[in-house]
Design a protein around this motif. Structure first.
Motif, PDB file in Angstrom:
ATOM      1  N   ILE A 148       0.847  -1.200   0.000  1.00 17.99           N
ATOM      2  CA  ILE A 148       0.000   0.000   0.000  1.00 17.99           C
ATOM      3  C   ILE A 148       0.881   1.249   0.000  1.00 17.99           C
ATOM      4  O   ILE A 148       0.614   2.224  -0.701  1.00 17.99           O
ATOM      5  N   GLU A 149       1.953   1.176   0.779  1.00 17.92           N
ATOM      6  CA  GLU A 149       2.865   2.312   0.852  1.00 17.92           C
ATOM      7  C   GLU A 149       3.470   2.601  -0.530  1.00 17.92           C
ATOM      8  O   GLU A 149       3.527   3.748  -0.980  1.00 17.92           O
ATOM      9  N   THR A 150       3.908   1.528  -1.220  1.00 17.88           N
ATOM     10  CA  THR A 150       4.486   1.705  -2.553  1.00 17.88           C
ATOM     11  C   THR A 150       3.439   2.238  -3.533  1.00 17.88           C
ATOM     12  O   THR A 150       3.737   3.115  -4.350  1.00 17.88           O
ATOM     13  N   ALA A 151       2.203   1.720  -3.446  1.00 19.20           N
ATOM     14  CA  ALA A 151       1.142   2.204  -4.341  1.00 19.20           C
ATOM     15  C   ALA A 151       0.937   3.704  -4.146  1.00 19.20           C
ATOM     16  O   ALA A 151       0.728   4.451  -5.107  1.00 19.20           O
ATOM     17  N   ARG A 152       1.022   4.148  -2.888  1.00 16.14           N
ATOM     18  CA  ARG A 152       0.853   5.586  -2.618  1.00 16.14           C
ATOM     19  C   ARG A 152       2.028   6.392  -3.166  1.00 16.14           C
ATOM     20  O   ARG A 152       1.848   7.507  -3.655  1.00 16.14           O
ATOM     21  N   LEU A 212      17.728  -0.180 -15.802  1.00 11.37           N
ATOM     22  CA  LEU A 212      18.954  -0.954 -15.624  1.00 11.37           C
ATOM     23  C   LEU A 212      18.849  -1.689 -14.283  1.00 11.37           C
ATOM     24  O   LEU A 212      18.372  -1.123 -13.300  1.00 11.37           O
ATOM     25  N   CYS A 213      19.251  -2.933 -14.277  1.00 12.52           N
ATOM     26  CA  CYS A 213      19.085  -3.789 -13.093  1.00 12.52           C
ATOM     27  C   CYS A 213      19.577  -3.098 -11.817  1.00 12.52           C
ATOM     28  O   CYS A 213      20.739  -2.663 -11.754  1.00 12.52           O
ATOM     29  N   VAL A 214      18.688  -3.015 -10.815  1.00 12.14           N
ATOM     30  CA  VAL A 214      19.061  -2.316  -9.574  1.00 12.14           C
ATOM     31  C   VAL A 214      19.985  -3.164  -8.702  1.00 12.14           C
ATOM     32  O   VAL A 214      20.574  -2.669  -7.750  1.00 12.14           O
ATOM     33  N   ILE A 215      20.124  -4.454  -9.050  1.00 10.17           N
ATOM     34  CA  ILE A 215      21.013  -5.327  -8.274  1.00 10.17           C
ATOM     35  C   ILE A 215      22.440  -5.242  -8.829  1.00 10.17           C
ATOM     36  O   ILE A 215      23.393  -5.050  -8.086  1.00 10.17           O
ATOM     37  N   LEU A 225      11.709  -4.250  -6.083  1.00 10.48           N
ATOM     38  CA  LEU A 225      12.921  -3.633  -6.616  1.00 10.48           C
ATOM     39  C   LEU A 225      13.393  -2.508  -5.707  1.00 10.48           C
ATOM     40  O   LEU A 225      14.594  -2.319  -5.513  1.00 10.48           O
ATOM     41  N   ARG A 226      12.444  -1.773  -5.138  1.00  3.55           N
ATOM     42  CA  ARG A 226      12.837  -0.687  -4.231  1.00  3.55           C
ATOM     43  C   ARG A 226      13.408  -1.231  -2.926  1.00  3.55           C
ATOM     44  O   ARG A 226      14.343  -0.683  -2.378  1.00  3.55           O
ATOM     45  N   HIS A 227      12.804  -2.338  -2.441  1.00  3.13           N
ATOM     46  CA  HIS A 227      13.250  -2.885  -1.146  1.00  3.13           C
ATOM     47  C   HIS A 227      14.108  -4.129  -1.293  1.00  3.13           C
ATOM     48  O   HIS A 227      14.516  -4.723  -0.306  1.00  3.13           O
TER      49      HIS A 227
END
Ligand code: 2NL
Length: 346
Positions: free
Chosen positions: A116-120, A268-271, A324-326
């Protein structure tokens, strides 16, 4: 057995009981004494068994005397209990120290679910470009979920959405939030800038990257002279807001029945930053959403004249963006509501 004998037995019992109550070392001894003297099978009961042998006129006298003895003993027991109980409490308080410096049990503060946090966060980015949040129903009809999106009943593209059906003719659990966009087109006139977040459902074999329930955000813009260039510019801004201003992006050709042309949008791959790790299937890139120019047939179904207006649309899995963010590897963690996992996002 006569009246005098019984009366003196009662007196003797009373004197013994009172002495025992006085001498009792603790409240447990009082409990035992109570049972022994006044209990159902106690001494008082035994003495009163003799009452049957008395002449009828003497019986009430013994009864009254017995009640008095019972009363007296009970009062003595109560007094002794108050005295001993108080002493026992004093002893416990002296022996068992309370450590007033022990930290209290913390009250856990609630927080938004990471999805929900990411959707916001997604909605906050698009809000800066004038996109307004709408919501549609989770139970949809085949017409709005498929047919109006250019997916006819027998179209092979139906295989892309393994659908969960609901009792009721043509009723289903929406497989994407696109039907919500159709409803916006039906209700609003251009210019339209709509954002549709919501839970979607698919019939899936559940594993680390597939769930039967997921959260999607779709966007739709319809206006005169809306072009692919507007879409590309907007999505670049979005990727940079979410993943950093220096994160490289790219567009690839894609396919959706409801957009033409269709694209996949990668970062581009975040990893591994393009070094081709397993997380990006060794491509160096990760797809974060699909998009395209709204198919003229879909615009027309929505009551919009495709000769005058054009539109673009995009859709993304919020779970994926959040991962991807976390840097979360397993989608299922979001559904299990284990606070050890959810608490890690605070
Ligand atoms: C994806 C791709 C997409 C759309 C969703 C859309 C909606 C209307 C008309 C045309 Cl009403 N298109 N939505 C378009 C392209 C892609 O989603 O992979 N989502 C998770």
């Amino acid at each position: 057995m006569d009246l005098a004998q019984l009366t003196s037995d009662l007196d003797a019992l009373r004197d013994r009981a009172l002495a025992a109550a006085d001498a009792a070392p603790d409240t447990a001894a009082l409990d035992a004494l109570h049972l022994e003297v006044l209990g159902k099978k106690g001494e008082l009961t035994s003495v009163l068994r003799g009452i049957g042998a008395l002449p009828a006129e003497d019986r009430p006298k013994v009864g009254a005397a017995a009640n008095e003895v019972r009363q007296t003993i009970e009062t003595a027991l109560d007094t002794a209990r108050t005295r001993l109980g108080g002493a026992e409490l004093e002893a416990r308080l002296a022996a068992e120290a309370v450590d007033v410096t022990t930290p209290g049990r913390p009250i856990r503060r609630g927080s938004l679910h990471p999805i929900i946090e990411t959707a916001r966060e997604i909605a906050d980015v698009f809000a800066q470009f004038g996109f307004v949040v709408y919501e549609g129903p989770e139970i949809e009809d085949d017409l709005t979920n498929f047919q109006m999106l250019n997916i006819p009943l027998d179209h092979p593209a139906r295989d892309l959405w393994d659908t969960l059906y609901v009792d009721g003719e043509g009723q289903l659990l929406r497989t994407h939030t696109s039907p919500g966009q159709i409803r916006v087109m039906e209700r609003e006139r251009p210019p339209i800038r709509a954002l549709l977040p919501g839970r979607c459902f698919r019939y899936e074999a559940v594993d680390a990257s597939h769930a039967s329930e997921f959260f999607q955000v779709e966007g739709l813009m319809v206006d005169e002279d809306t072009s692919m260039a507007d879409l590309k510019g907007l999505l670049d801004q979005f990727a940079h807001a979410m993943f950093g201003a220096d994160r490289p992006t790219r567009f690839r050709p894609g396919y959706y029945p409801f957009t033409e042309p269709s694209v996949a949008f990668d970062i581009l791959c975040v990893i591994c930053d393009g070094a081709k790790c397993p997380a990006c299937s060794r491509t160096g890139w990760m797809t974060i959403l699909g998009a395209g120019m709204v198919h003229p047939v879909v615009l027309r179904y929505g009551g919009i004249d495709p000769e005058r207006y054009q539109g673009f649309a995009f859709g993304m899995g919020v779970d994926r963006i959040s991962n991807l963010r976390h840097r979360v590897a397993d989608l299922r963690l979001y559904m299990e509501n284990d606070l050890r996992f959810l608490g890690g996002f605070r």
